[in-house]
Design a protein around this motif. Structure first.
Motif, short mmCIF file in Angstrom:
data_model
loop_
_atom_site.label_atom_id
_atom_site.label_comp_id
_atom_site.label_asym_id
_atom_site.label_seq_id
_atom_site.Cartn_x
_atom_site.Cartn_y
_atom_site.Cartn_z
N ASP A 421 0.85 -1.19 0.00
CA ASP A 421 0.00 0.00 0.00
C ASP A 421 0.89 1.24 0.00
O ASP A 421 1.52 1.57 1.01
N THR A 423 -0.29 4.27 -0.63
CA THR A 423 -1.15 5.45 -0.47
C THR A 423 -1.00 6.09 0.89
O THR A 423 -1.56 7.15 1.14
N SER A 426 -4.68 4.06 2.64
CA SER A 426 -6.03 4.00 2.06
C SER A 426 -6.57 2.59 1.96
O SER A 426 -7.78 2.37 1.93
N THR A 439 2.07 -1.07 4.59
CA THR A 439 1.79 0.32 4.24
C THR A 439 3.05 1.14 4.42
O THR A 439 3.70 1.08 5.47
N ARG A 453 -0.09 3.26 -6.94
CA ARG A 453 -0.58 3.54 -5.59
C ARG A 453 -0.69 2.28 -4.75
O ARG A 453 -0.78 2.34 -3.52
N ASP A 471 -9.19 6.80 -6.80
CA ASP A 471 -10.25 6.60 -5.83
C ASP A 471 -9.90 5.40 -4.94
O ASP A 471 -9.65 4.29 -5.44
N ALA A 472 -9.92 5.62 -3.63
CA ALA A 472 -9.51 4.57 -2.70
C ALA A 472 -10.43 3.35 -2.77
O ALA A 472 -9.96 2.21 -2.67
#
Length: 492
Positions: A421, A423, A426, A439, A453, A471-472
């Motif tokens: 991840d 992002t 997210s 993450t 992303r 968009d998540a």
């Protein structure tokens, strides 16, 4: 389903596969006909991609301590060597390490992980049924059967498993017979010595214990007739003809010949029987790639086989093994044939071709780098079925710097996919079965990863999916679909 795999062959390929299966929670028995490890080492080179594979299981350090890094390698014995120093890897070199030591380290690891290794036992046949496979074995106390979910032939070019499964092994017979000798040299040449001319080609490499490996081909070796055993007098004559001297060679511990018979299994999988390493592909040992490609076969197969047996993956996942690795084997055979042609180009025209190619390698860094990536295994990718997939899909993931970890390789596990991840959170939430989530802050050290992303990395280090959705919610949904595909589950 049986929760057990029988691996025929206790060389590097079978031992790495056994370790991968144990990490995936599968019981494994390795059946090896040799009572003890062979002290003679066919392979002397561990390539960068194989070192990456070892690093992805935190197993590389003993190999690095035991081997000697070399920043270059040869292609077809050309005068200009391939430069590995600029490769995008933590290991921009080949590692000089005798196969006997490689096998010792791999066996220690497989045993520590709980694999059972039966030495002095030999697979003689097998019978498959819908519930599993029965492997027939001849042991010191007589014949017996082993029951397993799957059997894997890592038992060499004369594979009993391949023959018992009825898998064809088409190709061409030997037309070149090289020579190999491990000897003592009273007057060894400088490190990295090689010679090539009308009288033949020769390479000399140091071995542990004061020995030297001599490998070469002469015009007389371009033959379809097997010459018989190599004698010390014949070896001296060949070395003198090529190098102008014999370096005071004496006291051989191994004199051998090897041919360029080139064959590939028609299928790497038939039902509950699979093949890896020399059982799947036979070729002239150019550039020391054989053992490395075999270990890479096992690395591709191990996590898939464990996922299917453990219920994390669907049965269709095993079909991807042949689909992905058979083209790699075909490319290996083509490269070996091309290098064999260069290594037997003794005519004036052939030597002119070699000189031209050597000049190109010396003056075109991009060409040198491309060949280095191919020989090292770093260029191997598995093209996705979906042509609209992100360009990273199927490629080997480099050791990206990742926040909270030593690097991407340190996050890989044999028993789970890795969802990366990028992002910043997210995709937070409970991971799917067989998936770990890491993450990290966005880090884009390589142009190919710009805009990514999230990425799903397979246990073997190849990218299963890369997402760029802003968009998540859409990104998370795409990740869930990618996990199902990576586990061989059909789309809804």
């Amino acid at each position: 389903m049986e929760q057990h795999v029988v691996v025929a062959g206790g060389g590097p390929v079978g031992l790495w596969l056994a370790a991968e299966l144990r990490l995936g929670g599968v019981a494994v028995t390795v059946v090896e006909m040799r009572e003890e490890r062979d002290p003679r080492s066919k392979a002397l080179t561990v390539h960068p991609r194989t070192l990456e594979i070892l690093a992805s299981r935190r197993a590389h350090r003993p190999f690095l301590r035991a081997g000697t890094p070399l920043p270059s390698g040869h292609f077809g014995m050309l005068g200009t060597r391939l430069d590995f120093r600029a490769l995008d890897t933590p290991f921009p070199y080949t590692l000089a390490l005798p196969q006997a030591r490689t096998e010792e380290l791999l066996e220690e690891r497989a045993l520590a992980l709980g694999a059972r290794i039966l030495r002095g036992h030999r697979v003689t046949g097998l019978a498959e049924d819908p519930q599993g496979v029965t492997v027939r074995v001849e042991g010191p106390d007589g014949p017996y059967d082993l029951r397993a979910a799957y059997a894997v032939g890592c038992d060499g070019a004369r594979s009993t498993v391949r023959a018992a499964a009825g898998i064809g092994f088409p190709g061409t017979a030997a037309g070149v017979v090289g020579f190999l000798a491990d000897v003592t040299l009273d007057s060894p040449p400088p490190p990295g010595f090689s010679a090539f001319g009308p009288a033949g080609g020769l390479m000399v490499a140091p071995l542990p214990g004061g020995l030297f490996r001599l490998v070469g081909i002469t015009p007389d070796d371009v033959t379809t007739t097997w010459p018989g055993a190599l004698s010390l007098d014949e070896l001296r004559a060949k070395v003198r003809a090529v190098a102008g001297q014999d370096f005071g060679l004496h006291s051989p511990v191994w004199l051998s010949r090897f041919g360029n018979a080139t064959r590939q299994a028609e299928r790497y999988r038939r039902g509950r029987v699979l093949l890896a390493g020399d059982a799947a592909h036979q070729h002239f040992p150019t550039g020391g790639v054989g053992m490395n490609v075999g270990i890479q076969d096992a690395h591709n197969l191990g996590w898939k086989l464990a996922a299917v047996i453990g219920g994390r993956g669907a049965g269709a996942l095993l079909d991807t093994y042949h689909r992905e690795r058979h083209p790699v084997g075909a490319d290996l055979l083509e490269s070996s044939r091309a290098q064999t042609a260069l290594m037997t180009a003794f005519s004036p025209e052939g030597r002119a071709l070699r000189a031209q190619l050597s000049t190109l390698l010396a003056t075109l860094p991009a060409l040198n780098a491309t060949l280095a990536e191919r020989v090292s295994g770093l260029a191997v990718g598995y093209p996705p079925a979906d042509p609209s997939a992100h360009p990273l899909t199927g490629t080997r993931a480099p050791d990206l710097p990742v926040e909270g970890a030593e690097g991407l390789f340190a996050l890989l596990r044999a028993d789970r996919l890795l969802l990366l991840d990028l992002t910043g959170g997210s995709l937070a939430g409970p991971p799917a079965p067989g998936v770990a989530v890491h993450t990290g802050a966005p880090d884009r050290p390589r142009p190919a990863w710009a805009g990514v992303r999230a990425a799903l990395i397979r246990p073997d280090g190849h990218v299963a999916w890369a997402g760029t959705e802003s968009d998540a919610t859409a990104l998370a949904a795409a990740a869930r679909r990618a996990v199902r595909r990576a586990h061989g589950v059909a789309e809804d």
